[in-house]
Design a protein around this motif. Structure first.
Motif, PDB file in Angstrom:
ATOM      1  N   LEU A 286      29.361  49.363  66.601  1.00 35.03           N
ATOM      2  CA  LEU A 286      30.492  50.230  66.295  1.00 35.03           C
ATOM      3  C   LEU A 286      30.732  51.206  67.438  1.00 35.03           C
ATOM      4  O   LEU A 286      29.791  51.744  68.025  1.00 35.03           O
ATOM      5  N   PRO A 287      31.987  51.480  67.756  1.00 39.64           N
ATOM      6  CA  PRO A 287      32.274  52.484  68.789  1.00 39.64           C
ATOM      7  C   PRO A 287      31.981  53.885  68.274  1.00 39.64           C
ATOM      8  O   PRO A 287      32.023  54.140  67.067  1.00 39.64           O
ATOM      9  N   ARG A 288      31.674  54.788  69.183  1.00 38.44           N
ATOM     10  CA  ARG A 288      31.459  56.184  68.817  1.00 38.44           C
ATOM     11  C   ARG A 288      32.753  56.782  68.287  1.00 38.44           C
ATOM     12  O   ARG A 288      33.860  56.305  68.568  1.00 38.44           O
ATOM     13  N   LEU A 289      32.630  57.841  67.508  1.00 37.81           N
ATOM     14  CA  LEU A 289      33.780  58.413  66.828  1.00 37.81           C
ATOM     15  C   LEU A 289      34.499  59.439  67.705  1.00 37.81           C
ATOM     16  O   LEU A 289      33.944  59.982  68.658  1.00 37.81           O
ATOM     17  N   SER A 290      35.734  59.702  67.323  1.00 35.01           N
ATOM     18  CA  SER A 290      36.551  60.705  68.007  1.00 35.01           C
ATOM     19  C   SER A 290      36.409  62.028  67.265  1.00 35.01           C
ATOM     20  O   SER A 290      36.920  62.176  66.142  1.00 35.01           O
ATOM     21  N   LEU A 291      35.722  62.995  67.870  1.00 37.65           N
ATOM     22  CA  LEU A 291      35.362  64.239  67.181  1.00 37.65           C
ATOM     23  C   LEU A 291      36.057  65.472  67.746  1.00 37.65           C
ATOM     24  O   LEU A 291      35.775  66.596  67.318  1.00 37.65           O
TER      25      LEU A 291
ATOM     26  N   VAL B  70      30.729  54.383  51.790  1.00 39.33           N
ATOM     27  CA  VAL B  70      31.383  55.459  51.055  1.00 39.33           C
ATOM     28  C   VAL B  70      31.446  55.085  49.582  1.00 39.33           C
ATOM     29  O   VAL B  70      31.139  53.954  49.197  1.00 39.33           O
ATOM     30  N   ALA B  71      31.872  56.053  48.764  1.00 41.56           N
ATOM     31  CA  ALA B  71      31.949  55.813  47.326  1.00 41.56           C
ATOM     32  C   ALA B  71      33.355  55.962  46.773  1.00 41.56           C
ATOM     33  O   ALA B  71      33.630  55.491  45.664  1.00 41.56           O
ATOM     34  N   THR B  72      34.250  56.627  47.509  1.00 40.05           N
ATOM     35  CA  THR B  72      35.602  56.889  47.020  1.00 40.05           C
ATOM     36  C   THR B  72      36.622  56.609  48.110  1.00 40.05           C
ATOM     37  O   THR B  72      36.278  56.526  49.298  1.00 40.05           O
ATOM     38  N   VAL B  73      37.868  56.525  47.707  1.00 42.33           N
ATOM     39  CA  VAL B  73      38.942  56.296  48.662  1.00 42.33           C
ATOM     40  C   VAL B  73      39.103  57.488  49.596  1.00 42.33           C
ATOM     41  O   VAL B  73      39.378  57.318  50.789  1.00 42.33           O
ATOM     42  N   GLN B  74      38.948  58.712  49.093  1.00 40.71           N
ATOM     43  CA  GLN B  74      39.032  59.879  49.975  1.00 40.71           C
ATOM     44  C   GLN B  74      37.995  59.784  51.080  1.00 40.71           C
ATOM     45  O   GLN B  74      38.276  60.082  52.251  1.00 40.71           O
ATOM     46  N   GLN B  75      36.796  59.349  50.754  1.00 42.70           N
ATOM     47  CA  GLN B  75      35.757  59.185  51.766  1.00 42.70           C
ATOM     48  C   GLN B  75      36.113  58.070  52.748  1.00 42.70           C
ATOM     49  O   GLN B  75      35.842  58.175  53.948  1.00 42.70           O
ATOM     50  N   LEU B  76      36.737  57.017  52.242  1.00 41.46           N
ATOM     51  CA  LEU B  76      37.232  55.953  53.122  1.00 41.46           C
ATOM     52  C   LEU B  76      38.258  56.506  54.102  1.00 41.46           C
ATOM     53  O   LEU B  76      38.230  56.185  55.301  1.00 41.46           O
ATOM     54  N   VAL B  77      39.165  57.340  53.618  1.00 39.25           N
ATOM     55  CA  VAL B  77      40.192  57.917  54.483  1.00 39.25           C
ATOM     56  C   VAL B  77      39.555  58.773  55.576  1.00 39.25           C
ATOM     57  O   VAL B  77      39.980  58.740  56.740  1.00 39.25           O
ATOM     58  N   VAL B  78      38.532  59.538  55.230  1.00 36.15           N
ATOM     59  CA  VAL B  78      37.838  60.346  56.239  1.00 36.15           C
ATOM     60  C   VAL B  78      37.246  59.446  57.323  1.00 36.15           C
ATOM     61  O   VAL B  78      37.387  59.710  58.524  1.00 36.15           O
ATOM     62  N   CYS B  79      36.607  58.366  56.906  1.00 31.41           N
ATOM     63  CA  CYS B  79      36.024  57.444  57.892  1.00 31.41           C
ATOM     64  C   CYS B  79      37.088  56.865  58.807  1.00 31.41           C
ATOM     65  O   CYS B  79      36.920  56.824  60.037  1.00 31.41           O
ATOM     66  N   ARG B  80      38.183  56.410  58.234  1.00 30.77           N
ATOM     67  CA  ARG B  80      39.256  55.823  59.043  1.00 30.77           C
ATOM     68  C   ARG B  80      39.839  56.853  59.997  1.00 30.77           C
ATOM     69  O   ARG B  80      40.132  56.562  61.161  1.00 30.77           O
ATOM     70  N   HIS B  81      40.011  58.094  59.511  1.00 26.61           N
ATOM     71  CA  HIS B  81      40.643  59.147  60.312  1.00 26.61           C
ATOM     72  C   HIS B  81      39.860  59.408  61.595  1.00 26.61           C
ATOM     73  O   HIS B  81      40.456  59.668  62.652  1.00 26.61           O
ATOM     74  N   PHE B  82      38.528  59.334  61.510  1.00 23.94           N
ATOM     75  CA  PHE B  82      37.707  59.658  62.684  1.00 23.94           C
ATOM     76  C   PHE B  82      37.220  58.418  63.427  1.00 23.94           C
ATOM     77  O   PHE B  82      36.439  58.538  64.365  1.00 23.94           O
ATOM     78  N   GLY B  83      37.697  57.237  63.017  1.00 25.14           N
ATOM     79  CA  GLY B  83      37.485  56.062  63.843  1.00 25.14           C
ATOM     80  C   GLY B  83      36.352  55.138  63.456  1.00 25.14           C
ATOM     81  O   GLY B  83      35.955  54.294  64.272  1.00 25.14           O
ATOM     82  N   VAL B  84      35.828  55.240  62.236  1.00 19.46           N
ATOM     83  CA  VAL B  84      34.808  54.287  61.804  1.00 19.46           C
ATOM     84  C   VAL B  84      35.479  52.930  61.597  1.00 19.46           C
ATOM     85  O   VAL B  84      36.442  52.818  60.841  1.00 19.46           O
ATOM     86  N   GLU B  85      34.970  51.893  62.227  1.00 22.16           N
ATOM     87  CA  GLU B  85      35.650  50.601  62.219  1.00 22.16           C
ATOM     88  C   GLU B  85      35.068  49.589  61.236  1.00 22.16           C
ATOM     89  O   GLU B  85      35.615  48.493  61.092  1.00 22.16           O
ATOM     90  N   ARG B  86      33.984  49.938  60.572  1.00 21.58           N
ATOM     91  CA  ARG B  86      33.468  49.060  59.519  1.00 21.58           C
ATOM     92  C   ARG B  86      32.948  49.946  58.390  1.00 21.58           C
ATOM     93  O   ARG B  86      32.076  50.792  58.615  1.00 21.58           O
ATOM     94  N   VAL B  87      33.483  49.758  57.188  1.00 18.90           N
ATOM     95  CA  VAL B  87      33.156  50.615  56.046  1.00 18.90           C
ATOM     96  C   VAL B  87      32.807  49.744  54.846  1.00 18.90           C
ATOM     97  O   VAL B  87      33.452  48.712  54.605  1.00 18.90           O
ATOM     98  N   ILE B  88      31.812  50.173  54.108  1.00 16.05           N
ATOM     99  CA  ILE B  88      31.512  49.584  52.803  1.00 16.05           C
ATOM    100  C   ILE B  88      31.911  50.598  51.742  1.00 16.05           C
ATOM    101  O   ILE B  88      31.401  51.728  51.733  1.00 16.05           O
ATOM    102  N   LEU B  89      32.834  50.211  50.876  1.00 12.13           N
ATOM    103  CA  LEU B  89      33.173  51.015  49.711  1.00 12.13           C
ATOM    104  C   LEU B  89      32.274  50.532  48.581  1.00 12.13           C
ATOM    105  O   LEU B  89      32.519  49.486  47.975  1.00 12.13           O
ATOM    106  N   ALA B  90      31.208  51.267  48.329  1.00 15.68           N
ATOM    107  CA  ALA B  90      30.191  50.811  47.386  1.00 15.68           C
ATOM    108  C   ALA B  90      30.594  51.122  45.954  1.00 15.68           C
ATOM    109  O   ALA B  90      29.838  51.718  45.176  1.00 15.68           O
ATOM    110  N   ASN B  91      31.781  50.677  45.616  1.00 17.78           N
ATOM    111  CA  ASN B  91      32.329  50.762  44.270  1.00 17.78           C
ATOM    112  C   ASN B  91      33.395  49.684  44.138  1.00 17.78           C
ATOM    113  O   ASN B  91      33.898  49.167  45.154  1.00 17.78           O
ATOM    114  N   GLN B  92      33.745  49.374  42.912  1.00 21.92           N
ATOM    115  CA  GLN B  92      34.826  48.429  42.667  1.00 21.92           C
ATOM    116  C   GLN B  92      36.117  49.213  42.439  1.00 21.92           C
ATOM    117  O   GLN B  92      36.239  49.928  41.448  1.00 21.92           O
TER     118      GLN B  92
END
Length: 435
Positions: free
Chosen positions: A10-15, A109-131
């Motif tokens: 994974l690439p480093r994040l934009s901080l 992550v566990a929620t969509v808000q957490q997914l959005v945070v990851c995407r916003h800062f450049g995480v390129e692979r995410v597991i949403l550990a919920n259905q």
């Protein structure tokens, strides 16, 4: 077991956005009258022991944090494992970046808000550990797949849940599929299919749905209190995966076997390593609390791991990096002191805090000293700690006390900002959270 091809780094994040955030005294932990960029916090010469920061204050000991991250990287490498740490533990992209630098395969992550945070800062692979089940939540998952190169995994444990995802997939013609991990559960536990037959039915439905891709099988073993029960659940994940592989339900990518807890991560490693598959497999831990560890539950769990596991353990080990400091405010009665920390500031859902050390500002103490025996937290109010205090206690009004915590998740979520400190409790930086 076939060795999986190397996972993409994974690439480093934009901080920069975080570094440029403005801080002032309206933010808990920032000195009154201060006005500065977050990125300049470490240049102020602040020191907790000198009284430069208002208490209570949550701090992360930087050397311990970095050692914990490096230890887990060495552990996973030595045991042919990968890690996708639970980002929900800290919700701090600066700490995600440290974990990525040390080889994290994804952020969980566990929620969509957490997914959005990851995407916003450049995480390129995410597991949403919920259905995901709601309209907004499902749409957010598929919208994220419009980002080139972005990979999203989520869970499914029922035909009804797969049906909702399949309907949305038909409306979103993304180049990237939504990768699904079938969740295996246990009676009385959280989500997850309760039988192998049910789990395989879910796997078949995923495999048959355009826009969805069956990626593997997982569980959350962290609620189980004994290793035998965890082993049985993990073995069920392996057995279900073997049955699905025999039916050729998975595509050409390596199959994911994953488990999510911090207290039993050794059991996941051992049981997954004992499995045998002809196809490539990614054996994926999702532990998150290892990064700061704690002073109670996970400390006890790590002692068990160190004494029992057959896995390779690197030198050193995990130590608590997270502390919350407070002042002794009052000693109003025999055997009890009141300190300036409470439920608004520190974890109490997995045991009460533990007083670790004390310090008297302006005295001759070179550094904080271990808290003498007999001091124990009796209760917490919103902003006060009731500390049981023996007759011979050295504590006086105005002294500082450092508390160790249990379950770091519920200390992090009480702080929008935590201070990084060196081994002399000098402030070296600040960590922003996004709860």
């Amino acid at each position: 077991m076939a060795v999986a091809r190397p996972a993409a780094v994974l690439p480093r994040l934009s901080l920069a956005e975080i570094e440029n955030q403005h801080l002032d005294g309206t933010i808990k932990g920032v000195p009154p009258g201060a006005s500065l960029r977050l990125g300049d916090v470490g240049r102020q010469g602040w020191n907790l022991l000198a009284g430069d920061m208002p208490l209570p204050l949550a701090v992360i000991r930087e050397s311990v944090l970095e050692a914990n991250s490096a230890w887990m990287a060495a552990f996973t490498t030595a045991n042919d494992l990968l890690i996708a740490p639970h980002g929900k533990t800290t919700m701090a992209p600066q700490l995600f970046d440290l974990q990525i630098a040390d080889g994290a395969w994804a952020i969980t992550v566990a929620t969509v808000q957490q997914l959005v945070v990851c995407r916003h800062f450049g995480v390129e692979r995410v597991i949403l550990a919920n259905q995901p089940v709601g309209r907004q939540e499902i749409a957010a998952c598929f919208d994220s797949l419009g980002q080139p190169g972005f990979e999203l995994y989520c869970l499914a444990d029922s035909l009804a849940g797969v049906g909702l995802l399949a309907e949305a997939a038909a409306r979103h013609r993304n180049a990237n599929p939504l990768r699904i991990l079938v969740e295996i559960g246990f009676m009385g536990g959280r989500t997850g299919a309760r039988s192998r037959e049910e789990a395989l039915a879910v796997a078949r439905a995923v495999a048959a749905a355009p826009g969805l891709r069956l990626a593997g099988f997982e569980c959350f073993e962290g609620l189980l209190s004994e290793t035998g029960a965890a082993d049985r659940l993990l073995d069920e994940v392996v057995a279900t995966a073997a049955a699905a592989d025999a039916e050729r339900l998975l595509g050409p990518e390596p199959m994911v076997l994953s488990a999510g807890g911090t207290s039993l991560f050794d059991r996941a490693g051992e049981r997954f390593n004992a499995a045998s598959f002809a196809r490539p497999v990614l054996k994926l831990l999702r532990s998150g609390c290892y990064l700061t560890h704690d002073s109670t539950t996970y400390t006890a769990s790590f002692r068990r791991i160190a004494s029992e596991t057959s896995l390779v353990l690197p030198p050193g080990g995990l130590e608590s990096a997270l502390e919350v400091w407070a002042y002794v405010q009052s000693r109003p009665e025999r055997g009890r002191s009141l300190l300036t920390v409470g439920k608004r500031d520190i974890s109490y859902d997995s045991g009460l805090p533990v007083p670790l050390r004390w310090y008297r500002p302006g005295a001759t103490m070179a550094r904080p000293e271990p808290m003498p025996p007999g001091h124990v937290v009796l209760a917490l109010n919103d902003q006060h700690c009731h500390l049981g205090t023996p007759e011979e206690s050295p504590l006086r009004v105005g002294d500082m006390v450092a508390f160790g915590i249990g379950h770091p998740c519920t200390t992090f979520d009480k702080w929008g900002l935590l201070m990084l400190v060196d081994d002399a409790w000098g402030v070296t930086g600040a960590i922003r959270t996004f709860f």
